[in-house]
Every structure is written in structure tokens, then in C-alpha cells.
Design an enzyme around this catalytic site. Structure first.
Site, PDB file in Angstrom:
ATOM      1  N   GLY A   1     -10.091  -2.687  15.067  1.00  0.00           N
ATOM      2  CA  GLY A   1     -11.308  -2.864  15.849  1.00  0.00           C
ATOM      3  C   GLY A   1     -11.221  -4.095  16.751  1.00  0.00           C
TER       4      GLY A   1
ATOM      5  N   PHE B   1      12.065  -3.713   3.848  1.00  0.00           N
ATOM      6  CA  PHE B   1      10.928  -3.036   3.220  1.00  0.00           C
ATOM      7  C   PHE B   1      11.361  -1.618   2.861  1.00  0.00           C
ATOM      8  CE2 PHE B   1       6.142  -4.022   3.462  1.00  0.00           C
ATOM      9  CZ  PHE B   1       6.307  -5.305   2.981  1.00  0.00           C
TER      10      PHE B   1
ATOM     11  N   LEU C   1      -2.670  -5.961  -5.619  1.00  0.00           N
ATOM     12  CA  LEU C   1      -1.367  -5.621  -5.038  1.00  0.00           C
ATOM     13  C   LEU C   1      -0.315  -6.706  -5.278  1.00  0.00           C
ATOM     14  CD1 LEU C   1       0.149  -3.558  -3.188  1.00  0.00           C
ATOM     15  CD2 LEU C   1      -0.268  -5.168  -1.361  1.00  0.00           C
TER      16      LEU C   1
ATOM     17  N   GLU D   1       5.269  -5.157  -1.554  1.00  0.00           N
ATOM     18  CA  GLU D   1       6.620  -4.611  -1.483  1.00  0.00           C
ATOM     19  C   GLU D   1       7.608  -5.699  -1.034  1.00  0.00           C
ATOM     20  OE1 GLU D   1       6.780  -0.484  -0.222  1.00  0.00           O
ATOM     21  OE2 GLU D   1       8.028  -1.152   1.439  1.00  0.00           O
TER      22      GLU D   1
ATOM     23  N   ARG E   1       7.500   4.385  -0.987  1.00  0.00           N
ATOM     24  CA  ARG E   1       6.548   4.129  -2.083  1.00  0.00           C
ATOM     25  C   ARG E   1       6.270   5.346  -2.952  1.00  0.00           C
ATOM     26  NH1 ARG E   1       2.394   0.310   1.363  1.00  0.00           N
ATOM     27  NH2 ARG E   1       3.864  -1.416   1.440  1.00  0.00           N
TER      28      ARG E   1
HETATM   29  C1  FAD Z   1      -3.876  -5.420  -0.602  1.00  0.00           C
HETATM   30  C2  FAD Z   1      -3.346  -4.745   0.626  1.00  0.00           C
HETATM   31  C3  FAD Z   1      -2.201  -5.245   1.250  1.00  0.00           C
HETATM   32  C4  FAD Z   1      -1.700  -4.616   2.387  1.00  0.00           C
HETATM   33  N1  FAD Z   1      -0.571  -5.113   2.986  1.00  0.00           N
HETATM   34  C5  FAD Z   1      -0.089  -4.514   4.106  1.00  0.00           C
HETATM   35  C6  FAD Z   1       1.071  -5.022   4.763  1.00  0.00           C
HETATM   36  O1  FAD Z   1       1.651  -6.029   4.368  1.00  0.00           O
HETATM   37  N2  FAD Z   1       1.508  -4.373   5.860  1.00  0.00           N
HETATM   38  C7  FAD Z   1       0.896  -3.265   6.369  1.00  0.00           C
HETATM   39  O2  FAD Z   1       1.339  -2.729   7.363  1.00  0.00           O
HETATM   40  N3  FAD Z   1      -0.226  -2.780   5.765  1.00  0.00           N
HETATM   41  C8  FAD Z   1      -0.729  -3.376   4.671  1.00  0.00           C
HETATM   42  N4  FAD Z   1      -1.860  -2.879   4.067  1.00  0.00           N
HETATM   43  C9  FAD Z   1      -2.649  -1.857   4.766  1.00  0.00           C
HETATM   44  C10 FAD Z   1      -3.410  -2.510   5.934  1.00  0.00           C
HETATM   45  O3  FAD Z   1      -3.789  -3.813   5.577  1.00  0.00           O
HETATM   46  C11 FAD Z   1      -4.668  -1.744   6.329  1.00  0.00           C
HETATM   47  O4  FAD Z   1      -4.380  -0.385   6.443  1.00  0.00           O
HETATM   48  C12 FAD Z   1      -5.195  -2.233   7.670  1.00  0.00           C
HETATM   49  O5  FAD Z   1      -5.310  -3.636   7.687  1.00  0.00           O
HETATM   50  C13 FAD Z   1      -6.536  -1.595   7.979  1.00  0.00           C
HETATM   51  O6  FAD Z   1      -7.062  -2.173   9.139  1.00  0.00           O
HETATM   52  P1  FAD Z   1      -8.330  -1.535   9.834  1.00  0.00           P
HETATM   53  O7  FAD Z   1      -8.589  -2.328  11.067  1.00  0.00           O
HETATM   54  O8  FAD Z   1      -8.145  -0.089   9.997  1.00  0.00           O
HETATM   55  O9  FAD Z   1      -9.507  -1.714   8.775  1.00  0.00           O
HETATM   56  P2  FAD Z   1     -10.090  -2.976   7.976  1.00  0.00           P
HETATM   57  O10 FAD Z   1      -9.324  -4.213   8.175  1.00  0.00           O
HETATM   58  O11 FAD Z   1     -10.308  -2.498   6.596  1.00  0.00           O
HETATM   59  O12 FAD Z   1     -11.489  -3.197   8.664  1.00  0.00           O
HETATM   60  C14 FAD Z   1     -12.546  -2.275   8.548  1.00  0.00           C
HETATM   61  C15 FAD Z   1     -13.747  -2.836   9.282  1.00  0.00           C
HETATM   62  O13 FAD Z   1     -14.759  -1.840   9.320  1.00  0.00           O
HETATM   63  C16 FAD Z   1     -16.003  -2.422   9.014  1.00  0.00           C
HETATM   64  N5  FAD Z   1     -16.889  -1.401   8.452  1.00  0.00           N
HETATM   65  C17 FAD Z   1     -16.626  -0.534   7.459  1.00  0.00           C
HETATM   66  N6  FAD Z   1     -17.717   0.221   7.218  1.00  0.00           N
HETATM   67  C18 FAD Z   1     -18.676  -0.175   8.070  1.00  0.00           C
HETATM   68  C19 FAD Z   1     -20.020   0.195   8.291  1.00  0.00           C
HETATM   69  N7  FAD Z   1     -20.638   1.135   7.580  1.00  0.00           N
HETATM   70  N8  FAD Z   1     -20.714  -0.450   9.270  1.00  0.00           N
HETATM   71  C20 FAD Z   1     -20.138  -1.442   9.987  1.00  0.00           C
HETATM   72  N9  FAD Z   1     -18.870  -1.841   9.810  1.00  0.00           N
HETATM   73  C21 FAD Z   1     -18.145  -1.213   8.866  1.00  0.00           C
HETATM   74  C22 FAD Z   1     -15.673  -3.534   8.027  1.00  0.00           C
HETATM   75  O14 FAD Z   1     -16.687  -4.498   8.020  1.00  0.00           O
HETATM   76  C23 FAD Z   1     -14.371  -4.064   8.635  1.00  0.00           C
HETATM   77  O15 FAD Z   1     -14.645  -5.003   9.631  1.00  0.00           O
HETATM   78  C24 FAD Z   1      -2.350  -3.479   2.911  1.00  0.00           C
HETATM   79  C25 FAD Z   1      -3.484  -2.971   2.274  1.00  0.00           C
HETATM   80  C26 FAD Z   1      -3.959  -3.583   1.129  1.00  0.00           C
HETATM   81  C27 FAD Z   1      -5.118  -2.969   0.432  1.00  0.00           C
END
Ligand code: FAD
Length: 570
Positions: free
Chosen positions: A17, A119, A244, A247, A278
Site C-alpha cells: 500500500g 534462501f 517465525l 528461513e 518450504r
Molecule cells: C513473521 C513473518 C515474516 C516474514 N518474513 C518475510 C521475509 O523475510 N521476506 C518476504 O519476502 N516475506 C516475508 N513475509 C511475508 C511478507 O512479510 C508479507 O507477505 C508482506 O509484508 C505483506 O505486505 P502487504 O503490504 O501485502 O500487507 P501488510 O504489511 O500486512 O499490511 C496490510 C495493511 O492493511 C491494513 N488493513 C487490513 N485490514 C484493514 C481494514 N479493514 N481497514 C483498513 N486497513 C486495513 C493494515 O492496517 C495494514 O496497514 C513474512 C511474513 C511473516 C508473517
């Protein structure tokens, strides 16, 4: 009701976002709406790194974007769309360098170049990292840039539902959590970037906020869920809490052992060993436990002791802290107890086969990041590709929309009518939740989590999936009568949890429905009753819609390309 007008609304302030918002705010009046303060978004929890074929290490100097794309497609068990994968991998080096130029504090090699580590499923060490807190570093970098660029933030606003007018998206209704006020946000373009939905499972590495609100809102508006049967179980989550253990720990050279002190990955993936994708490592870990070679019938050991104190302190400080605080184990001295746990959702909001990446069936509505299914990960995501996906497609979509320009204005009477309909539905819903005398949301949420964990996990069968599906249908009925005790909307977290549950139940039901339909084993979806991959019948994406009589399944072709569909060997 308060009304806010923008050129474009981005729902979600995680990496996807923020990257889209940053691009769009260069020209347009852009709002980013988030249910939590942006840097509390779940992207901040990412540990291990972000992939790009930079070739900074001597052993990685022959790496290329094409090699990265090949690994991604093979890792996906050939379900990823090859055009979109190729695009992502070609953009990867540019995206990492862009982060660097914005000031992201990557770890460095002695030469000064960005450090890279191996990785899972990767032919070369291509994961760029900032210690084991990569997400934190990248999210703060983008947040600072967005503030600098004048993005208008609406923090602690909760997306409820979308509305359409004149055949296209026209806005959304949100709840201002602090004021307890409903707000209508109007815009001709909306981007859903609401993150993952791991919390449909009881045990997950995901934060409590990962509840699939955007997926639910899109589904209620008629957009299908795509490929939701593919749920990634990370092989190494801390036994008990499922926090977590990146990896990157295996990338740095960690070994997996069973209780006989055997490095059992040699039987499953003799070449890649602990760095197989994985899905393969998670199954191997489970098998050790199922066949009695695990510790306490529950976990295996991730051993880092041979890496030495200096390396662990420098490259994996967060992992060391987590192990000490949550398991009482210092990885410098003892192995870490680990087990597979829900981690990532390969599926999500369905996108169009042709057209711009991230485009949905509703004109003007787009989706990126973990909530979306752009089909870069297919049946199994490679570690380090998700952070990459967020930034690549955030930037891409921002640029695409700016190129496309703003559409002609929808007549305001049409917007008013659409807005009023959603508003009235919301008021009716909130009132009924207060008046109902059924279960509390937490009871339904707990039951759903248990059902998913028990029956829709690493290994699946028809009987378990059917049992889960039947119970979820009953929980949907219970939800019709859910009880929210307070009718004061200000900071009403009972209400917020109920809103989240509404979407989670839909996603859990669709996941189970799709897993029942997919009678094959591919990537993260493994069925004991269909242990082979079946390309003849299932080399396709699943799309789930809500029809009049329940869920409906349609399929969509996989976009094949230069990489031939083969058996995976590691
Ligand atoms: C512990 C962990 C470690 C990870 N490590 C890695 C890594 O090293 N490398 C890698 O590539 N991937 C990694 N991943 C995966 C990766 O971090 C995520 O897939 C990615 O960061 C998701 O980003 P995003 O912008 O899609 O969502 P997010 O960062 O989850 O953001 C979602 C946003 O949506 C908003 N939102 C949700 N619902 C609503 C609502 N109803 N109204 C308003 N706002 C809302 C939230 O407030 C937030 O701002 C990891 C995941 C986890 C769980």
C-alpha cells in the site's frame, strides 16, 4: 456521515500500500487508509529478506532475473503465471536499488555491496537483508518517504464495505475507530492492499490483525477468491507459540535434526537439504513427528550452534532474542525446537487474466500485496519473494494508473444512492449484532481456528476437509446470530473483531471448499488421498464465487511460458 473525496484510495499501509501510495501521490490526491498505524502493519515483522538477482556474492555472480524466474516457477509447482513472474524478477534488482537509494539500511558485504544470503528453492544466494529485521527496515523507509511526499494518511480507520456506481467502483465506507464514526471515502480508483489472512488458523506466524478484511469486502462485492487452497506452512516456527524462525537461519547454515540426530532432509531433498522450498521441508518435518522421530511427538530441532556466537549475533539477533524469551533456549548453545505453522496465503483476491496486473472484475478496483492473487507464487511461495512482490507491484500499479489518467466523474446522485445503500446495510448489521443473543465473536473465532488447524493443515484428506467444511457452514449460521455486547462504536474492539470474523469465515469456508475440489497434490496443497500432481485436470487456477445456493467454483488457465512443466526435484 462524513464524506472524504480523493483521486485514489489505497487501503493498507504495509509495503504494498505504501509503495503504491508513494507513486500515486506524485501527481494525485492520494489517501492511504489503515486499521493500524502504518509502521505497525505486518510487513514490519518480515525477517529474512527480499530477493533480487544482484549477483553481489562471488558464488552468486552468474545469477540472472531469468534464473530467479525459473526458481520461482519451479518453486510454485508450475502454477504461477509465467508472464507476471518474469516481470517481477526483472524488476527486482531495480526495486532493491531503489530501496537503497531511499536510505534502507541493508546489511553489507565487506566490499560495501548489499549483502545476500541463500534462501529455500533458490539457485543462487539472492536474498538481500537487513539482519533479520528486513521488513522493519523497508517499512520505515517507505513510511518516511510517504510522509515526505504528502500522502494523506487515515490511521485507525477500518474498511467495512465497497460501493459501486455507474458500473465501476465509486468508494468505500470505513469506521473511524477512535471517533466511532462512519465515513464515506469516494474515489474513482481503489487499491486493496490489506495483507494476509493467516489468522483463520489458530496457530500462525501472522499478527492478530491479519484477518483478510480486504478479501472479504471484495468477495462481498462479487470478486472471487483465487487459489485460496494454497496455504503456506512455514517449516520452522517456534514450538508452542509459532513465532517465525526465519528461513534465513537455514540460509546462514542451520541444520534440521530429528531425535536420532539425523539430518533427515538428505532423504527428501538430497541436493538442497534444508534449503528445499518450504512446502517440502514442512512436510518432511511433519513426517518426522508422525513417524515417531520427533521430540515429545511434536517438534524437530533447528541447530545453529555450529555457526558460532559472532555470526548469530550479527546476522540473526532477532531470532536469538525470540528463542531466549519465548522458548528459554539460546541458539548459540542449544538447538531451537521448531514445528510447521501457517505463514502465508498464496491465494487471495482474484485478478483478471488479461489487462493490468492487479486489475479485478470491477472497473477501477485493484489489488496488490498478500491479499491479492496476482499469481506470482502459484502453489508455493519462495521465501524472499513476498516483500519483493509488494514493492514491485505497488510501484507498477501506481505508474499504470497515472498513465491511464482519471476517469470521467460519476454523477453524484448515483454515488449518493450507492453510498446510502451500504450505509443502511451497515447500520442494520450493527444493530442486529447488538440485539442478537447468540455466541460471542471470540467463541466462533476460536472454533474456526481449531477446525482449520486440525483439518486443513500440511496434510489433508477428503474426510477431514469435508468435516471442516460442514462445521464451517454451521459456524456461518452461528455468525448470523452473533452477539456484540456494546453499542458504543468508539474503540469498540468487540465490534472490530466481529467485522474481522465476518471476512475470516468466508475465507475459511472458501479455502476448505477449494481444497476439497482440488483432487491432487501440488505445492503446499497435499492430499493423502491424491498424492500425485495431476496436470491434466488441475493445472489451473481456482476461482470461488458466492452464488445463490452457496459457493461456486470456476477455473482459470495458468499462463505458461518458456519454462517447461516438469516434476520438481531438489
Ligand atoms: C513473521 C513473518 C515474516 C516474514 N518474513 C518475510 C521475509 O523475510 N521476506 C518476504 O519476502 N516475506 C516475508 N513475509 C511475508 C511478507 O512479510 C508479507 O507477505 C508482506 O509484508 C505483506 O505486505 P502487504 O503490504 O501485502 O500487507 P501488510 O504489511 O500486512 O499490511 C496490510 C495493511 O492493511 C491494513 N488493513 C487490513 N485490514 C484493514 C481494514 N479493514 N481497514 C483498513 N486497513 C486495513 C493494515 O492496517 C495494514 O496497514 C513474512 C511474513 C511473516 C508473517
Amino acid at each position: 456521515m462524513r464524506i472524504e473525496d480523493f483521486d485514489v484510495l489505497v487501503v493498507g499501509a504495509g509495503l504494498s500500500g505504501l509503495r503504491a501510495g508513494l507513486e500515486l501521490s506524485k501527481k494525485w490526491n492520494t489517501a492511504v487508509i489503515s486499521k493500524v498505524f502504518p509502521i505497525r502493519s505486518h510487513s514490519g515483522a518480515a525477517q529474512g529478506g527480499i530477493n533480487a538477482a544482484l549477483g553481489n556474492l562471488e558464488v552468486g555472480k552468474d545469477d540472472t532475473p531469468k534464473g530467479h524466474a525459473f526458481d520461482t516457477v519451479k518453486g510454485s509447482d508450475y502454477l504461477a503465471d509465467q508472464d507476471v513472474v518474469m516481470f517481477m524478477c526483472e524488476e527486482a534488482p531495480k526495486i532493491v536499488i531503489e530501496f537503497e537509494s531511499m536510505g534502507a539500511p541493508f546489511s553489507r558485504l565487506e566490499s560495501g555491496l548489499i549483502a545476500q544470503r541463500p534462501f529455500g528453492g533458490a539457485g543462487f544466494p539472492r536474498t538481500c537483508y537487513a539482519g533479520d529485521r528486513t521488513g522493519h527496515a523497508l517499512l520505515n523507509t517507505l513510511n518516511e518517504q510517504s510522509i515526505h511526499n504528502g500522502v494523506k494518511f487515515f490511521d485507525e480507520y477500518f474498511l467495512l464495505d465497497l460501493f459501486k456506481a455507474d458500473g465501476r467502483i465509486a468508494g468505500l465506507i470505513a469506521l473511524d475507530i477512535a471517533k466511532g464514526e462512519l465515513v464515506s471515502f469516494r474515489a474513482p480508483y481503489i487499491i486493496l492492499a490489506t495483507g494476509g489472512f493467516g489468522r483463520i488458523f489458530k496457530h500462525s506466524t501472522n499478527a492478530m490483525i491479519n484477518t483478510g478484511d480486504g478479501v472479504g469486502a471484495a468477495f462481498r462485492a462479487g470478486i472471487p477468491m483465487q487459489d485460496v487452497e494454497f496455504v503456506q506452512f512455514h517449516p520452522t516456527t517456534l514450538y508452542g507459540t509459532n513465532i517465525l524462525i526465519t528461513e534465513g537461519a537455514r540460509g546462514e547454515g542451520g541444520y534440521l535434526f530429528n531425535k536420532k540426530r539425523v539430518r533427515y532432509m538428505k532423504n527428501t531433498a538430497p541436493k538442497a537439504m534444508e534449503l528445499a522450498p518450504r512446502d517440502i521441508v514442512a512436510r518432511a518435518n511433519e513426517i518426522e513427528v508422525i513417524e515417531g522421530r520427533g521430540f515429545e511427538n511434536a517438534y524437530v530441532h533447528l541447530d545453529l550452534t555450529h555457526l558460532g556466537a559472532d555470526r548469530i549475533k550479527e546476522r540473526l539477533p532477532g531470532i536469538r532474542e525470540i528463542s531466549i524469551y519465548f522458548a528459554g533456549v539460546d541458539p548459540i548453545e542449544e538447538p531451537i525446537p521448531v514445528q510447521p505453522g501457517q505463514h502465508y496465503s498464496m491465494g487471495g483476491i482474484g485478478t483478471n487474466v488479461d489487462g493490468d496486473y492487479g486489475e479485478t472484475e470491477i472497473a477501477g478496483l485493484y489489488t496488490i500485496g498478500e491479499c491479492s492473487c496476482l499469481s506470482v507464487h502459484g502453489a508455493n511461495r519462495l521465501g524472499g519473494n513476498s516483500l519483493l512482490e509488494t514493492a514491485v507491484f505497488g510501484r507498477y500499479l501506481g505508474r499504470k494508473l497515472l498513465e491511464r489518467g482519471l476517469p470521467k466523474k460519476i454523477p453524484s446522485r448515483d454515488i449518493l444512492a450507492a453510498e446510502e445503500k451500504v450505509l443502511n446495510n451497515t447500520l442494520t448489521l450493527f444493530k442486529s449484532w447488538n440485539e442478537n443473543l447468540g455466541k460471542k465473536p471470540v467463541e466462533i473465532r476460536n472454533e474456526m481456528g481449531e477446525i482449520m488447524n486440525k483439518n486443513v493443515g500440511v496434510f489433508r484428506t477428503h474426510d477431514n476437509l469435508q468435516k471442516a467444511y460442514d462445521k464451517l457452514v454451521l459456524l456461518q449460521k452461528d455468525f448470523q446470530n452473533v452477539h456484540v455486547s456494546s453499542d458504543d462504536w468508539k474503540f469498540n474492539y468487540g465490534l472490530i473483531r466481529t467485522l474481522e470474523l465476518r471476512s475470516m469465515l468466508d475465507i475459511a469456508e472458501a479455502t476448505t471448499f477449494a481444497a476439497l475440489w482440488r483432487k491432487e497434490s501440488r505445492g503446499a496443497h497435499y492430499r493423502w488421498d491424491y498424492i500425485k500432481r495431476d496436470d491434466e485436470n488441475f493445472l489451473c487456477h481456482s476461482l470461488i464465487y458466492r452464488g445463490k445456493d452457496g459457493l461456486e467454483m470456476r477455473i482459470k488457465p495458468v499462463k505458461l511460458g518458456i519454462f517447461e512443466v516438469k516434476e520438481r526435484k531438489y
